[in-house]
Design a protein around this motif. Structure first.
Motif, PDB file in Angstrom:
ATOM      1  N   ASN A 418       3.019  -3.983 -68.648  1.00 57.54           N
ATOM      2  CA  ASN A 418       2.795  -3.253 -67.400  1.00 57.54           C
ATOM      3  C   ASN A 418       3.392  -3.062 -67.577  1.00 57.54           C
ATOM      4  O   ASN A 418       3.406  -1.078 -66.891  1.00 57.54           O
ATOM      5  CB  ASN A 418       1.221  -4.730 -67.424  1.00 57.54           C
ATOM      6  N   TYR A 419       4.899  -3.833 -67.290  1.00 58.81           N
ATOM      7  CA  TYR A 419       5.741  -3.266 -66.061  1.00 58.81           C
ATOM      8  C   TYR A 419       6.899  -1.663 -67.189  1.00 58.81           C
ATOM      9  O   TYR A 419       6.491  -0.741 -65.990  1.00 58.81           O
ATOM     10  CB  TYR A 419       6.957  -3.951 -65.976  1.00 58.81           C
ATOM     11  N   TRP A 420       6.450  -1.644 -68.493  1.00 62.71           N
ATOM     12  CA  TRP A 420       6.785  -0.964 -69.186  1.00 62.71           C
ATOM     13  C   TRP A 420       6.352   0.116 -69.212  1.00 62.71           C
ATOM     14  O   TRP A 420       6.005   1.486 -68.660  1.00 62.71           O
ATOM     15  CB  TRP A 420       7.763  -0.986 -70.412  1.00 62.71           C
ATOM     16  N   PHE A 421       4.324   0.331 -69.134  1.00 59.85           N
ATOM     17  CA  PHE A 421       4.135   1.088 -69.037  1.00 59.85           C
ATOM     18  C   PHE A 421       4.313   1.177 -67.985  1.00 59.85           C
ATOM     19  O   PHE A 421       3.945   2.839 -68.117  1.00 59.85           O
ATOM     20  CB  PHE A 421       2.091   0.390 -69.107  1.00 59.85           C
ATOM     21  N   THR A 422       4.612   1.562 -66.973  1.00 58.51           N
ATOM     22  CA  THR A 422       4.149   1.544 -65.291  1.00 58.51           C
ATOM     23  C   THR A 422       5.541   2.821 -65.979  1.00 58.51           C
ATOM     24  O   THR A 422       5.428   4.243 -64.848  1.00 58.51           O
ATOM     25  CB  THR A 422       4.813   0.724 -64.331  1.00 58.51           C
ATOM     26  N   ILE A 423       6.913   2.636 -65.863  1.00 57.19           N
ATOM     27  CA  ILE A 423       7.978   3.348 -66.216  1.00 57.19           C
ATOM     28  C   ILE A 423       7.789   4.236 -66.807  1.00 57.19           C
ATOM     29  O   ILE A 423       7.706   5.538 -66.556  1.00 57.19           O
ATOM     30  CB  ILE A 423       8.838   2.737 -66.752  1.00 57.19           C
ATOM     31  N   PHE A 424       6.289   4.113 -68.245  1.00 58.88           N
ATOM     32  CA  PHE A 424       6.407   6.115 -68.798  1.00 58.88           C
ATOM     33  C   PHE A 424       5.632   6.334 -67.917  1.00 58.88           C
ATOM     34  O   PHE A 424       5.701   7.887 -68.127  1.00 58.88           O
ATOM     35  CB  PHE A 424       5.638   5.050 -70.401  1.00 58.88           C
ATOM     36  N   ASN A 425       4.252   5.559 -67.456  1.00 60.80           N
ATOM     37  CA  ASN A 425       3.456   5.929 -66.811  1.00 60.80           C
ATOM     38  C   ASN A 425       4.477   7.720 -65.555  1.00 60.80           C
ATOM     39  O   ASN A 425       3.727   8.142 -65.184  1.00 60.80           O
ATOM     40  CB  ASN A 425       2.524   5.860 -66.082  1.00 60.80           C
ATOM     41  N   ASP A 426       5.161   6.615 -65.175  1.00 64.82           N
ATOM     42  CA  ASP A 426       5.679   7.128 -63.972  1.00 64.82           C
ATOM     43  C   ASP A 426       7.073   8.112 -63.979  1.00 64.82           C
ATOM     44  O   ASP A 426       7.266   9.103 -63.483  1.00 64.82           O
ATOM     45  CB  ASP A 426       6.156   6.598 -62.831  1.00 64.82           C
ATOM     46  N   TYR A 427       7.489   7.604 -65.238  1.00 64.32           N
ATOM     47  CA  TYR A 427       8.588   8.786 -65.384  1.00 64.32           C
ATOM     48  C   TYR A 427       8.688   9.149 -66.993  1.00 64.32           C
ATOM     49  O   TYR A 427       9.164  10.796 -67.242  1.00 64.32           O
ATOM     50  CB  TYR A 427       9.782   7.941 -65.836  1.00 64.32           C
ATOM     51  N   ALA A 428       7.720   9.594 -67.719  1.00 62.74           N
ATOM     52  CA  ALA A 428       7.796   9.299 -69.434  1.00 62.74           C
ATOM     53  C   ALA A 428       7.269  11.254 -69.091  1.00 62.74           C
ATOM     54  O   ALA A 428       7.699  12.288 -69.282  1.00 62.74           O
ATOM     55  CB  ALA A 428       7.136   9.330 -69.937  1.00 62.74           C
ATOM     56  N   ALA A 429       6.549  12.055 -68.353  1.00 66.38           N
ATOM     57  CA  ALA A 429       6.036  13.529 -68.916  1.00 66.38           C
ATOM     58  C   ALA A 429       6.152  13.516 -67.145  1.00 66.38           C
ATOM     59  O   ALA A 429       5.228  14.332 -66.947  1.00 66.38           O
ATOM     60  CB  ALA A 429       4.858  13.000 -68.905  1.00 66.38           C
ATOM     61  N   THR A 430       6.718  13.392 -66.172  1.00 68.38           N
ATOM     62  CA  THR A 430       6.613  14.091 -64.688  1.00 68.38           C
ATOM     63  C   THR A 430       8.027  15.689 -64.304  1.00 68.38           C
ATOM     64  O   THR A 430       7.908  16.268 -64.913  1.00 68.38           O
ATOM     65  CB  THR A 430       6.518  12.989 -63.806  1.00 68.38           C
ATOM     66  N   PHE A 431       8.569  14.623 -64.435  1.00 64.85           N
ATOM     67  CA  PHE A 431       9.465  15.490 -64.042  1.00 64.85           C
ATOM     68  C   PHE A 431      10.383  16.419 -65.258  1.00 64.85           C
ATOM     69  O   PHE A 431      10.637  17.952 -65.407  1.00 64.85           O
ATOM     70  CB  PHE A 431      11.551  14.952 -64.203  1.00 64.85           C
ATOM     71  N   SER A 432      10.139  15.755 -66.643  1.00 63.60           N
ATOM     72  CA  SER A 432      10.339  16.606 -67.663  1.00 63.60           C
ATOM     73  C   SER A 432       9.053  18.080 -67.784  1.00 63.60           C
ATOM     74  O   SER A 432       9.719  18.775 -68.272  1.00 63.60           O
ATOM     75  CB  SER A 432       9.935  16.003 -69.228  1.00 63.60           C
ATOM     76  N   LEU A 433       7.681  17.413 -68.625  1.00 63.07           N
ATOM     77  CA  LEU A 433       7.270  18.855 -67.598  1.00 63.07           C
ATOM     78  C   LEU A 433       8.014  19.891 -66.478  1.00 63.07           C
ATOM     79  O   LEU A 433       6.747  20.987 -67.013  1.00 63.07           O
ATOM     80  CB  LEU A 433       5.610  17.982 -67.425  1.00 63.07           C
ATOM     81  N   LEU A 434       7.755  19.808 -65.722  1.00 57.91           N
ATOM     82  CA  LEU A 434       8.197  19.922 -64.197  1.00 57.91           C
ATOM     83  C   LEU A 434       8.971  20.931 -65.306  1.00 57.91           C
ATOM     84  O   LEU A 434       9.014  22.530 -65.412  1.00 57.91           O
ATOM     85  CB  LEU A 434       8.243  19.386 -63.217  1.00 57.91           C
ATOM     86  N   PHE A 435      10.222  20.771 -65.625  1.00 57.61           N
ATOM     87  CA  PHE A 435      11.094  20.864 -66.521  1.00 57.61           C
ATOM     88  C   PHE A 435      10.341  22.061 -66.946  1.00 57.61           C
ATOM     89  O   PHE A 435      11.223  23.792 -67.001  1.00 57.61           O
ATOM     90  CB  PHE A 435      12.224  20.670 -67.106  1.00 57.61           C
ATOM     91  N   ILE A 436      10.000  21.837 -68.688  1.00 60.24           N
ATOM     92  CA  ILE A 436       9.605  23.077 -68.911  1.00 60.24           C
ATOM     93  C   ILE A 436       8.128  23.741 -69.040  1.00 60.24           C
ATOM     94  O   ILE A 436       8.460  25.096 -69.375  1.00 60.24           O
ATOM     95  CB  ILE A 436       8.193  21.573 -70.137  1.00 60.24           C
ATOM     96  N   VAL A 437       7.666  23.457 -67.631  1.00 55.77           N
ATOM     97  CA  VAL A 437       6.691  24.403 -67.285  1.00 55.77           C
ATOM     98  C   VAL A 437       7.384  25.499 -66.820  1.00 55.77           C
ATOM     99  O   VAL A 437       7.392  26.562 -67.023  1.00 55.77           O
ATOM    100  CB  VAL A 437       5.816  23.569 -66.306  1.00 55.77           C
ATOM    101  N   LEU A 438       8.895  25.243 -66.359  1.00 63.28           N
ATOM    102  CA  LEU A 438       9.633  26.013 -65.223  1.00 63.28           C
ATOM    103  C   LEU A 438      10.052  26.963 -66.268  1.00 63.28           C
ATOM    104  O   LEU A 438      10.162  28.132 -66.323  1.00 63.28           O
ATOM    105  CB  LEU A 438      10.912  26.095 -64.566  1.00 63.28           C
ATOM    106  N   ILE A 439      10.450  26.858 -67.655  1.00 61.23           N
ATOM    107  CA  ILE A 439      10.937  27.302 -68.513  1.00 61.23           C
ATOM    108  C   ILE A 439      10.725  28.333 -69.561  1.00 61.23           C
ATOM    109  O   ILE A 439      10.569  29.382 -69.619  1.00 61.23           O
ATOM    110  CB  ILE A 439      11.238  25.544 -69.947  1.00 61.23           C
ATOM    111  N   GLU A 440       8.978  27.835 -69.341  1.00 66.77           N
ATOM    112  CA  GLU A 440       7.936  28.866 -70.566  1.00 66.77           C
ATOM    113  C   GLU A 440       7.736  29.584 -69.119  1.00 66.77           C
ATOM    114  O   GLU A 440       7.689  30.995 -69.981  1.00 66.77           O
ATOM    115  CB  GLU A 440       6.616  27.176 -69.958  1.00 66.77           C
ATOM    116  N   ILE A 441       8.024  29.350 -67.989  1.00 68.65           N
ATOM    117  CA  ILE A 441       7.194  30.474 -67.340  1.00 68.65           C
ATOM    118  C   ILE A 441       8.470  31.720 -67.215  1.00 68.65           C
ATOM    119  O   ILE A 441       7.743  32.819 -67.119  1.00 68.65           O
ATOM    120  CB  ILE A 441       6.513  30.815 -66.380  1.00 68.65           C
ATOM    121  N   ILE A 442       9.122  31.243 -67.485  1.00 66.54           N
ATOM    122  CA  ILE A 442      10.536  32.418 -67.150  1.00 66.54           C
ATOM    123  C   ILE A 442      11.059  33.233 -68.505  1.00 66.54           C
ATOM    124  O   ILE A 442      11.119  34.214 -68.430  1.00 66.54           O
ATOM    125  CB  ILE A 442      12.336  31.282 -66.785  1.00 66.54           C
TER     126      ILE A 442
END
Lengths: 560, 221
Positions: A418-442
């Motif tokens: 569950n602790y590793w799960f929380t790591i994935f939940n908090d970090y796997a798709a937060t910052f990276s998605l922001l970056f991806i969406v920014l690049i998409e729009i630009i």
């Protein structure tokens, strides 16, 4: 053998339902109510709705347009838009892979609770007895029966992330079942939807902006994948608006339900705390039963402390200050909310088995719907690749992917899972998605060209997009996302070592602990692996082009 | 003589008090939570209730030991508090100066716990003998956990579904392959020299490519 005709949705309604199913997921039930509560309740709706209109809708529209026009999954679509930008698609797929790996664990938990609902008394309604049958298990008494069932009987959680423990068979079995269900559903057709929502920054507007972004599932490639199966002239403009509104309406509705349960649980805990303290005092000092009431409890405590300091000292460690505010403030979020709080509410209802079965079936449907979206985001680009489709049949490809994710996902069924799960939940798709969406729009606005994009849309739906969309795409959303990015980074850097909530079985509550270095390394890896695809692919394409140019100039020079 | 009797009589309660000591080796503390249990129907705790308690305890001792010599006087109570808690000891009916050991008293109480509780309309939780934990009813454990059964059912359905889909996909593909082959075969029919007999039966005949050089008569410039 590449398919000559792409499969498509039977009717537009199927596409809309798939998008809704993808967008509406467990995040609506968990995350949004928690954020509302953190940021003052109803007031959070204002930044949320503003962000929906200014950021969420335009980006949703954008992704659907891309998918429908390019008629390919995310990798193919972005490579077609601009060869240097193919990395965006790959980054989306990487994020989707991370997402798929950990998200199905939630479905495993839902299955576990669902199967345990078929009993006379729900197992989380009562504390189990200790071995000598004289008292309840102390861990259960200190926390609550629902907490105990979640932390001990479901997860068998260890006391920290370093403490690995073995794989829990019950969880592993449920995870395998979840993957088989996902495989079955994906084999059947092109539907899948999923949703994730993750945030980091505590400020209300930041949270609202990010919530909208992730709540709609942008940046994972799932929307592009879905839209790629649309007919060329499908009116996705209307559909984008409809789906986004449905998604937000669901979030708001879910938070209404959740708040009532919060209130219920907080009141219940508060009153139990008062009862316990009262009993402790009257038993120790042999006072008459109804002498201590909740309103004069504090007076009594100070009076007894003053009159019998020695005796009071013996029990002073057991006196827990009871405070309704602090009960209300301990908003449980994420997995804790959906399973602990709701199971708490259910156990106190009449016909609790029925409600339990219904509730966990609903969770499962939301979760599996979201999973199918994530899987589509991965499978669609893979099957667009001619190489893979030639060598592997559809069933084999999907099966291999499911097997791989299932095996990696088994690591989340260990005691520290569950602790590793929380790591994935908090970090796997937060910052990276922001970056991806920014690049998409630009990319769309400035590399591909907004005018060209407008023309594509006009070809598809018959009219150019309204100036509102154009303003938000070219100016508002990028500025917003860059702002989010800066805040996120600053918060991460200034926040010090990231911490997590570990369950302490002796105290019967969660304690804050710091992540060990290797866990922080995993966090870094998660963030970097997806984002680095973009510059990496751009670089590789650049080098390839240079080589080709060099070859061509060589041929020309040798020919002449 | 009378004086001695009087002295002896006055000593008895003193002796009794001396025997019953809080935290004594063979003493038990009892705690009743009448108001919690009965709410509005709670009764007042008084001497008569105390008498009932001692009588019930004597009954428990009688039942446990089988000796019918235990009496209300065998049970001595002391240190009563407004909580409604007190200490008690049980004296040996044959020798009033000695006490029944703690274990025996505990066993006796455990045996008749239900009867003692019922006499006071209380339960194990509201009539507490500190040091004698109540035996909680163990939850019924079925031989095979129910969840495994449901899991097995769902797993079976899903596996059947997957196999059905894979096999049907496989069969469809095979059918397609066979159909394609069939079409080819139909076209071949019966062949001779690469020419189908059916076409030979037609009136038009077949152009034998070996003899038609019309296009090549005139050489190209």
């Amino acid at each position: 053998m590449v398919e000559d005709s792409r499969p498509s949705w039977e009717n537009p309604m199927q596409f809309v339902l798939a998008c809704v199913s993808y967008a509406v997921g467990l995040g609506n039930v968990w995350r949004f109510p928690y954020l509302c509560q953190m940021h003052g309740g109803g007031g959070f709706l204002i930044p949320y709705l503003i962000m929906l209109v200014v950021e969420g809708l335009p980006l949703f529209y954008l992704e659907l347009a891309i998918g429908q026009h390019m008629r390919q999954g995310s990798i193919g679509a972005w490579s077609a838009i601009n060869p240097y930008m193919g990395g965006v698609g790959i980054a989306s797929v990487v994020v989707s892979i991370f997402l798929t790996i950990y998200y199905n664990v939630i479905n495993a938990w839902a299955f576990w609770y669902l199967f345990h609902s078929f009993q006379g008394t729900l197992p989380w309604a009562e504390c189990p007895l200790s071995s000598n049958l004289t008292t309840y298990v102390p861990e259960c008494e200190k926390s609550s029966s629902t907490d105990y069932f979640w932390y001990r009987e479901t997860l068998n959680i260890s006391s920290s992330i370093e403490d690995h423990g073995g794989i829990q068979m019950g969880q592993a079995l449920c995870l395998v079942l979840s993957w088989m269900v996902v495989y079955l559903c994906v084999l059947r057709g092109t539907e899948a939807t999923g949703k994730l929502s993750d945030l980091a920054d505590p400020k209300a507007w930041i949270d609202a902006a990010t919530q909208i972004l992730f709540s709609l599932g942008l940046g994972c490639g799932s929307l592009i994948a879905f839209a790629s199966y649309n007919h060329h002239n499908n009116n996705f403009e209307k559909q984008a608006i409809v789906v986004s509104l449905i998604n937000s309406a669901t979030s708001i509705f879910a938070s209404l339900v959740t708040f009532s349960i919060y209130g219920f649980k907080a009141t219940f805990n508060y009153e139990s705390c008062l009862d316990r303290t009262q009993l402790l005092l009257i038993n120790t000092f042999d006072l008459t039963e109804d002498s201590i009431k909740p309103d004069n409890l504090d007076d009594w405590i100070s009076h007894l402390n003053a009159s019998f300091p020695d005796k009071f000292a013996t029990i002073s460690s057991q006196i827990e200050g009871c405070d309704l505010e602090s009960e209300l403030d301990t908003a449980v979020e994420g997995t804790g909310l959906a399973f602990i709080v709701y199971s708490e509410a259910i156990k106190n209802m009449g016909l609790s088995q029925l409600w339990s079965v219904l509730y966990f079936s609903m969770l499962l449907m939301l979760g599996i719907g979201s999973m199918l979206g994530n899987v589509a985001a991965i499978i669609t680009p893979l099957r667009d690749s001619a190489f893979l489709t030639r060598h592997f049949r559809k069933e084999t490809l999907i099966g291999m992917m499911c097997l791989f994710c299932c095996l990696v996902g088994l690591s989340f069924t260990t005691r520290s899972g569950n602790y590793w799960f929380t790591i994935f939940n908090d970090y796997a798709a937060t910052f990276s998605l922001l970056f991806i969406v920014l690049i998409e729009i630009i990319t769309i606005c400035y590399v591909y060209g907004l005018k060209k994009f407008e023309k594509d849309i006009e070809l598809m739906i018959g009219h150019r997009p309204h100036w509102y969309w154009k303003i938000t795409w070219s100016v508002v959303s990028p500025v917003l996302i860059i702002g989010l990015f800066i805040f996120y980074t600053a918060d991460y850097i200034m926040g010090g070592t990231p911490t997590y909530q570990a369950w302490d079985s002796n105290l019967g509550k969660t304690v804050t602990k710091e992540y060990p270095p290797y866990a922080q390394a995993v966090i870094g890896l998660l963030l970097v692996t997806s984002m680095i695809c973009v510059p990496l692919v751009a670089l590789i394409t650049f080098i390839k082009k240079k080589k080709e140019q060099a070859k061509e100039s060589k041929i020309i020079t040798t020919a002449t | 003589m009378l004086a001695r009797v009087l002295l002896a009589l006055s000593l008895v309660p003193a002796l009794a008090l001396a025997l019953c000591q809080p935290d004594g080796q063979d003493a038990y503390k009892v705690r009743l939570s009448i108001k919690t249990a009965l709410g509005a129907n709670a009764y007042e705790w008084n001497e008569s209730e105390q008498f009932l308690f001692r009588a019930t305890l004597a009954f428990a001792m009688r039942k446990y030991t089988g000796q019918e010599t235990f009496n209300v006087s065998s049970v001595i109570v002391c240190d009563e508090t407004p909580r409604v808690s007190f200490w008690f000891v049980v004296t040996n009916p044959n020798d009033t100066a000695t006490l029944i050991p703690k274990n025996a008293v505990e066993e006796a109480i455990r045996l008749s716990r239900n009867r003692i509780n019922s006499a006071f309309l209380l339960s194990d939780k509201t009539l507490q003998f500190l040091g004698i934990p109540p035996t909680l009813a163990p939850p019924s454990q079925p031989s095979l956990p129910v969840w495994l059964i449901v899991f097995g059912v769902v797993m079976g359905i899903v596996t059947t579904g997957i196999l059905a889909l894979i096999i049907s996909g496989f069969i469809q593909r095979k059918k397609k392959d066979i159909e394609d082959e069939d079409e080819e075969e139909k076209q071949e029919g019966i062949m001779e020299n690469g020419i189908s007999c059916e076409t030979l039966e037609g009136k038009e005949g077949v152009n034998n490519g070996a003899y038609s050089h019309d296009e090549d008569r005139l050489t190209q410039l």
